[in-house]
Design a protein around this motif. Structure first.
Motif, PDB file in Angstrom:
ATOM      1  N   ALA A 229     -28.187  13.244 -19.503  1.00 17.77           N
ATOM      2  CA  ALA A 229     -27.474  12.585 -18.408  1.00 17.77           C
ATOM      3  C   ALA A 229     -26.260  11.845 -18.944  1.00 17.77           C
ATOM      4  CB  ALA A 229     -28.403  11.633 -17.668  1.00 17.77           C
ATOM      5  N   ARG A 230     -26.384  11.219 -20.088  1.00 21.25           N
ATOM      6  CA  ARG A 230     -25.277  10.497 -20.695  1.00 21.25           C
ATOM      7  C   ARG A 230     -24.166  11.482 -21.089  1.00 21.25           C
ATOM      8  NH1 ARG A 230     -28.302   7.350 -23.738  1.00 21.25           N
ATOM      9  NH2 ARG A 230     -28.233   8.739 -25.530  1.00 21.25           N
ATOM     10  N   ARG A 231     -24.544  12.621 -21.665  1.00 25.98           N
ATOM     11  CA  ARG A 231     -23.556  13.635 -22.038  1.00 25.98           C
ATOM     12  C   ARG A 231     -22.864  14.192 -20.796  1.00 25.98           C
ATOM     13  NH1 ARG A 231     -27.071  14.406 -26.329  1.00 25.98           N
ATOM     14  NH2 ARG A 231     -28.480  15.966 -25.512  1.00 25.98           N
TER      15      ARG A 231
ATOM     16  N   GLY B  73     -22.503  12.698 -17.890  1.00 22.57           N
ATOM     17  CA  GLY B  73     -21.644  11.640 -17.359  1.00 22.57           C
ATOM     18  C   GLY B  73     -20.355  11.517 -18.155  1.00 22.57           C
ATOM     19  N   GLY B  74     -20.474  11.604 -19.486  1.00 23.77           N
ATOM     20  CA  GLY B  74     -19.276  11.545 -20.338  1.00 23.77           C
ATOM     21  C   GLY B  74     -18.355  12.722 -20.073  1.00 23.77           C
ATOM     22  N   ALA B  75     -18.942  13.913 -19.907  1.00 24.90           N
ATOM     23  CA  ALA B  75     -18.128  15.096 -19.621  1.00 24.90           C
ATOM     24  C   ALA B  75     -17.444  14.968 -18.264  1.00 24.90           C
ATOM     25  CB  ALA B  75     -18.987  16.354 -19.668  1.00 24.90           C
ATOM     26  N   ALA B  76     -18.166  14.418 -17.282  1.00 25.98           N
ATOM     27  CA  ALA B  76     -17.560  14.222 -15.958  1.00 25.98           C
ATOM     28  C   ALA B  76     -16.409  13.225 -16.040  1.00 25.98           C
ATOM     29  CB  ALA B  76     -18.615  13.752 -14.970  1.00 25.98           C
ATOM     30  N   LEU B  77     -16.576  12.175 -16.805  1.00 20.53           N
ATOM     31  CA  LEU B  77     -15.523  11.179 -16.979  1.00 20.53           C
ATOM     32  C   LEU B  77     -14.309  11.797 -17.677  1.00 20.53           C
ATOM     33  CD1 LEU B  77     -14.649   8.262 -16.607  1.00 20.53           C
ATOM     34  CD2 LEU B  77     -15.728   7.742 -18.790  1.00 20.53           C
ATOM     35  N   ARG B  78     -14.556  12.565 -18.747  1.00 26.64           N
ATOM     36  CA  ARG B  78     -13.443  13.239 -19.430  1.00 26.64           C
ATOM     37  C   ARG B  78     -12.757  14.227 -18.488  1.00 26.64           C
ATOM     38  NH1 ARG B  78     -17.179  12.965 -23.533  1.00 26.64           N
ATOM     39  NH2 ARG B  78     -17.927  15.080 -23.155  1.00 26.64           N
ATOM     40  N   GLY B  79     -13.551  14.917 -17.673  1.00 29.10           N
ATOM     41  CA  GLY B  79     -12.972  15.856 -16.704  1.00 29.10           C
ATOM     42  C   GLY B  79     -12.090  15.151 -15.685  1.00 29.10           C
ATOM     43  N   ALA B  80     -12.525  13.971 -15.228  1.00 27.43           N
ATOM     44  CA  ALA B  80     -11.716  13.200 -14.274  1.00 27.43           C
ATOM     45  C   ALA B  80     -10.411  12.742 -14.920  1.00 27.43           C
ATOM     46  CB  ALA B  80     -12.510  12.008 -13.762  1.00 27.43           C
ATOM     47  N   ARG B  81     -10.480  12.307 -16.177  1.00 26.73           N
ATOM     48  CA  ARG B  81      -9.265  11.883 -16.887  1.00 26.73           C
ATOM     49  C   ARG B  81      -8.330  13.065 -17.106  1.00 26.73           C
ATOM     50  NH1 ARG B  81     -12.531   8.180 -21.146  1.00 26.73           N
ATOM     51  NH2 ARG B  81     -12.749   6.351 -19.812  1.00 26.73           N
ATOM     52  N   LEU B  82      -8.916  14.200 -17.478  1.00 26.71           N
ATOM     53  CA  LEU B  82      -8.101  15.411 -17.646  1.00 26.71           C
ATOM     54  C   LEU B  82      -7.444  15.802 -16.326  1.00 26.71           C
ATOM     55  CD1 LEU B  82     -10.315  17.709 -19.906  1.00 26.71           C
ATOM     56  CD2 LEU B  82      -8.045  16.826 -20.432  1.00 26.71           C
ATOM     57  N   SER B  83      -8.202  15.706 -15.252  1.00 31.46           N
ATOM     58  CA  SER B  83      -7.664  16.049 -13.939  1.00 31.46           C
ATOM     59  C   SER B  83      -6.498  15.150 -13.567  1.00 31.46           C
ATOM     60  CB  SER B  83      -8.772  15.932 -12.892  1.00 31.46           C
ATOM     61  OG  SER B  83      -8.274  16.212 -11.613  1.00 31.46           O
TER      62      SER B  83
ATOM     63  N   ARG C 199     -39.622  22.840 -30.057  1.00 33.40           N
ATOM     64  CA  ARG C 199     -40.176  23.001 -31.397  1.00 33.40           C
ATOM     65  C   ARG C 199     -41.080  21.816 -31.759  1.00 33.40           C
ATOM     66  NH1 ARG C 199     -34.730  24.972 -32.912  1.00 33.40           N
ATOM     67  NH2 ARG C 199     -34.285  22.825 -33.391  1.00 33.40           N
ATOM     68  N   GLY C 200     -41.069  20.827 -30.923  1.00 32.82           N
ATOM     69  CA  GLY C 200     -41.941  19.694 -31.160  1.00 32.82           C
ATOM     70  C   GLY C 200     -41.240  18.520 -31.808  1.00 32.82           C
ATOM     71  N   GLY C 201     -39.970  18.597 -32.002  1.00 34.12           N
ATOM     72  CA  GLY C 201     -39.259  17.489 -32.611  1.00 34.12           C
ATOM     73  C   GLY C 201     -38.906  16.441 -31.570  1.00 34.12           C
ATOM     74  N   ALA C 202     -38.531  15.295 -32.038  1.00 29.03           N
ATOM     75  CA  ALA C 202     -38.131  14.220 -31.138  1.00 29.03           C
ATOM     76  C   ALA C 202     -36.720  14.497 -30.634  1.00 29.03           C
ATOM     77  CB  ALA C 202     -38.178  12.884 -31.877  1.00 29.03           C
ATOM     78  N   PRO C 203     -36.490  14.248 -29.366  1.00 28.90           N
ATOM     79  CA  PRO C 203     -35.124  14.477 -28.841  1.00 28.90           C
ATOM     80  C   PRO C 203     -34.137  13.527 -29.508  1.00 28.90           C
ATOM     81  CG  PRO C 203     -36.555  13.504 -27.130  1.00 28.90           C
ATOM     82  CD  PRO C 203     -37.390  13.751 -28.326  1.00 28.90           C
ATOM     83  N   SER C 204     -32.977  14.055 -29.806  1.00 31.69           N
ATOM     84  CA  SER C 204     -31.954  13.212 -30.464  1.00 31.69           C
ATOM     85  C   SER C 204     -30.965  12.735 -29.418  1.00 31.69           C
ATOM     86  CB  SER C 204     -31.249  14.019 -31.550  1.00 31.69           C
ATOM     87  OG  SER C 204     -30.591  15.132 -30.970  1.00 31.69           O
ATOM     88  N   ASP C 205     -30.316  11.601 -29.714  1.00 35.72           N
ATOM     89  CA  ASP C 205     -29.318  11.039 -28.794  1.00 35.72           C
ATOM     90  C   ASP C 205     -27.954  11.460 -29.161  1.00 35.72           C
ATOM     91  OD1 ASP C 205     -31.082   9.840 -27.114  1.00 35.72           O
ATOM     92  OD2 ASP C 205     -31.090   7.938 -28.220  1.00 35.72           O
TER      93      ASP C 205
ATOM     94  N   VAL D 204     -21.334  20.091 -23.517  1.00 33.47           N
ATOM     95  CA  VAL D 204     -22.502  19.473 -22.888  1.00 33.47           C
ATOM     96  C   VAL D 204     -23.633  20.488 -22.775  1.00 33.47           C
ATOM     97  CG1 VAL D 204     -23.394  18.479 -20.736  1.00 33.47           C
ATOM     98  CG2 VAL D 204     -21.195  17.717 -21.652  1.00 33.47           C
ATOM     99  N   ALA D 205     -23.317  21.705 -22.355  1.00 35.07           N
ATOM    100  CA  ALA D 205     -24.339  22.746 -22.205  1.00 35.07           C
ATOM    101  C   ALA D 205     -24.957  23.098 -23.558  1.00 35.07           C
ATOM    102  CB  ALA D 205     -23.737  23.990 -21.555  1.00 35.07           C
ATOM    103  N   ASN D 206     -24.131  23.209 -24.589  1.00 32.14           N
ATOM    104  CA  ASN D 206     -24.645  23.514 -25.925  1.00 32.14           C
ATOM    105  C   ASN D 206     -25.530  22.386 -26.454  1.00 32.14           C
ATOM    106  OD1 ASN D 206     -23.302  25.951 -25.956  1.00 32.14           O
ATOM    107  ND2 ASN D 206     -21.550  25.173 -27.106  1.00 32.14           N
ATOM    108  N   ALA D 207     -25.102  21.141 -26.249  1.00 36.12           N
ATOM    109  CA  ALA D 207     -25.908  20.001 -26.706  1.00 36.12           C
ATOM    110  C   ALA D 207     -27.234  19.954 -25.946  1.00 36.12           C
ATOM    111  CB  ALA D 207     -25.137  18.703 -26.526  1.00 36.12           C
TER     112      ALA D 207
END
Length: 176
Positions: free
Chosen positions: A4-6, A8-18, A170-176, A157-160
């Protein structure tokens, strides 16, 4: 939460780009804005030419009418017989002479206005051809760059998110 944070950041960057793309698009379309700003002055100049032509035609029409009246009155002759003309015929002769002068003046004015219009239209045509082509090319370039950058941001964002999902599966802890 990280996804969600990623997003939101992408949406914010998209708004600035726009916002930046809109500002740049307005800058590159300035020649079109200038063209539209000239339209009322151009229309006024062409109306002035039409008015000069109408004046010329009206004076010529009145001149032809007065000449016909003069010929009908028998005053078309020149020489000794003209010296003994009646006051009405003399008045018609004076009218014809003044209308001939007015016709020449109206024709000269129409020629002056028409020549000015022709030269201005040629100049505007040259400016329009170069300026509008550049404006369209610039606008397309701005739009293309904006869409590529926006798509790149969402791809990140999609790749992350995909990496986080793969890590979680795989059972690992999600990274931020």
């Amino acid at each position: 939460a990280a996804d969600a944070r990623r997003a939101g950041g992408a949406a914010l960057r998209g708004a600035r780009l726009s916002r930046a793309a809109v500002a740049e698009g307005a800058r590159v379309l300035a020649p079109l804005h200038d063209e539209l700003a000239l339209a009322p002055a151009l229309a006024k100049a062409l109306r002035e030419r039409e008015a000069a032509l109408l004046t010329c035609q009206t004076v010529d029409s009145e001149l032809a009418r007065r000449r016909a009246a003069l010929e009908a009155a028998g005053g078309a002759g020149v020489g000794e017989a003209a010296a003994y003309s009646t006051p009405a015929i003399e008045s018609l002769r004076n009218d014809v002479a003044s209308l001939e002068a007015a016709s020449r003046a109206a024709a000269a004015e129409y020629g002056r206005v028409a020549e000015r219009n022709r030269s201005e239209l040629e100049r505007l045509g040259e400016e329009r051809r170069s300026g509008l082509a550049e404006a369209v090319q610039g606008f397309v370039a701005v739009g293309t760059a904006f869409e590529e950058r926006r798509a790149g941001g969402w791809s990140e964002v999609a790749n992350a998110a995909a990496e986080a999902a793969a890590e979680a599966s795989r059972g690992g802890a999600p990274s931020d």
